[in-house]
Enzyme design. Structure first.
Site, PDB file in Angstrom:
ATOM      1  N   ASP A  50       0.856  -1.177   0.000  1.00  0.00           N
ATOM      2  CA  ASP A  50       0.000   0.000   0.000  1.00  0.00           C
ATOM      3  C   ASP A  50       0.902   1.240   0.000  1.00  0.00           C
ATOM      4  O   ASP A  50       2.119   1.133   0.208  1.00  0.00           O
ATOM      5  CB  ASP A  50      -0.890  -0.045   1.252  1.00  0.00           C
ATOM      6  CG  ASP A  50      -1.895   1.079   1.286  1.00  0.00           C
ATOM      7  OD1 ASP A  50      -2.396   1.471   0.210  1.00  0.00           O
ATOM      8  OD2 ASP A  50      -2.173   1.577   2.387  1.00  0.00           O
ATOM      9  N   ASP A  65      -0.447   5.079   0.977  1.00  0.00           N
ATOM     10  CA  ASP A  65      -0.828   6.010   2.040  1.00  0.00           C
ATOM     11  C   ASP A  65      -0.678   5.327   3.399  1.00  0.00           C
ATOM     12  O   ASP A  65      -1.273   4.287   3.647  1.00  0.00           O
ATOM     13  CB  ASP A  65      -2.285   6.468   1.861  1.00  0.00           C
ATOM     14  CG  ASP A  65      -2.466   7.330   0.626  1.00  0.00           C
ATOM     15  OD1 ASP A  65      -1.851   8.412   0.583  1.00  0.00           O
ATOM     16  OD2 ASP A  65      -3.206   6.927  -0.278  1.00  0.00           O
ATOM     17  N   ASP A 121      -1.317  -0.760   5.951  1.00  0.00           N
ATOM     18  CA  ASP A 121      -1.580  -0.191   7.283  1.00  0.00           C
ATOM     19  C   ASP A 121      -3.029  -0.377   7.717  1.00  0.00           C
ATOM     20  O   ASP A 121      -3.419   0.140   8.761  1.00  0.00           O
ATOM     21  CB  ASP A 121      -1.230   1.301   7.304  1.00  0.00           C
ATOM     22  CG  ASP A 121      -2.182   2.138   6.458  1.00  0.00           C
ATOM     23  OD1 ASP A 121      -2.542   1.689   5.344  1.00  0.00           O
ATOM     24  OD2 ASP A 121      -2.576   3.233   6.901  1.00  0.00           O
TER      25      ASP A 121
END
Length: 261
Positions: free
Chosen positions: A13, A15, A209
């Site tokens: 990922d 962000d 995250d």
């Protein structure tokens, strides 16, 4: 703990993993250097639909990272591919930024704010009361509702910002229609990522995250999973889910530390 040296592919990922807003996170440069040094196959798979792969390449270049365009795949590209497969040459009313609009155009999809086949929603600054009202009435008139991703928020430098799931919710509530989301954890996007890496799921690691998109998508695709605590999740977050990642690390820099032990 995962034996990272034995893994061939890494899907990450962005962000909350690579950056917050325009601030690069600690350990990212070392992680990318390790991926390149060890000849690992890697792909940045982001649910953020705002940017094109070229814009993501330039964004990371401004942070001092040199990564070519083929290492990026977005929920906007996944959405365009889905619509092209489902309904070639269809028309859409789209709410989103350049990443979404360019992906749709490149897939041969046209814009239509009168009687589109689909209403497609992504993140972006074009979202307003007027575009929301237009979208609601087009869906009420028969257009199918599609969202780029189901994330309700995303990390920024000074907090969080609403993401596609939150922006689509008012349309769903006003029309009684449920959106179909093309980004993570949709297995279509994960299978595309593995195919782009030429990698079997058992040879790959999903790094993210978020438990509800990154970890679950990797887990259900048969990949090892790493939850990093550099974005929206914390140790407390783990307690609210009935599944666990293969590993929990503070950030991607810890992958290098584990690999070099």
């Amino acid at each position: 703990m995962i034996d990272f040296n034995k893994k061939k592919g890494f899907i990450c990922d962005m962000d909350g993993v690579v950056y917050h807003g325009n601030r690069i996170l600690p350990g990212v440069a070392e992680f990318i250097d390790w991926l390149q040094r060890e000849n690992k196959r890697f792909l940045f798979l982001t649910n953020n639909s705002c940017y094109t792969p070229k814009e993501l390449k330039q964004k990371l270049a401004r942070m001092g990272l040199d990564i070519s365009e083929e290492h990026f795949y977005t929920s906007a590209l996944a959405t365009a591919a889905f619509l092209k497969e489902q309904s070639p040459g269809c028309s859409v009313y789209a709410i989103g930024d350049a990443g979404l609009l360019n992906a749709l155009y490149d897939a041969g999809i046209t814009m239509n704010d009168v009687n589109p086949d689909y209403v497609v929603v992504g993140e972006g600054k074009t979202y307003s009361f007027d575009t929301l009202t237009k979208a609601i009435n087009l869906v009420r008139g028969g257009a199918k509702l599609v969202g780029t991703n189901s994330d309700v928020s995303g990390p920024i430098e000074d907090g969080i910002a609403p993401a596609c799931g939150a922006l689509v919710a008012p349309i769903e509530m006003a029309t009684g229609k449920r959106a179909y989301f093309c980004g993570k954890p949709n297995p279509l996007m994960m299978r595309t990522g593995l195919r782009l890496l030429h990698c079997h799921s058992g040879e790959a690691v999903m790094v993210g995250d978020r438990m509800d998109t990154d970890v679950i998508s990797g887990l259900e695709s048969g990949m090892s999973t790493v939850l990093v605590l550099s974005g929206v999740s914390s140790e407390e977050t783990l307690k609210t889910y009935g599944y666990r990642p293969s590993a929990v690390l503070n950030g991607v820099g810890d992958i290098v530390k584990e690999a070099e032990k």
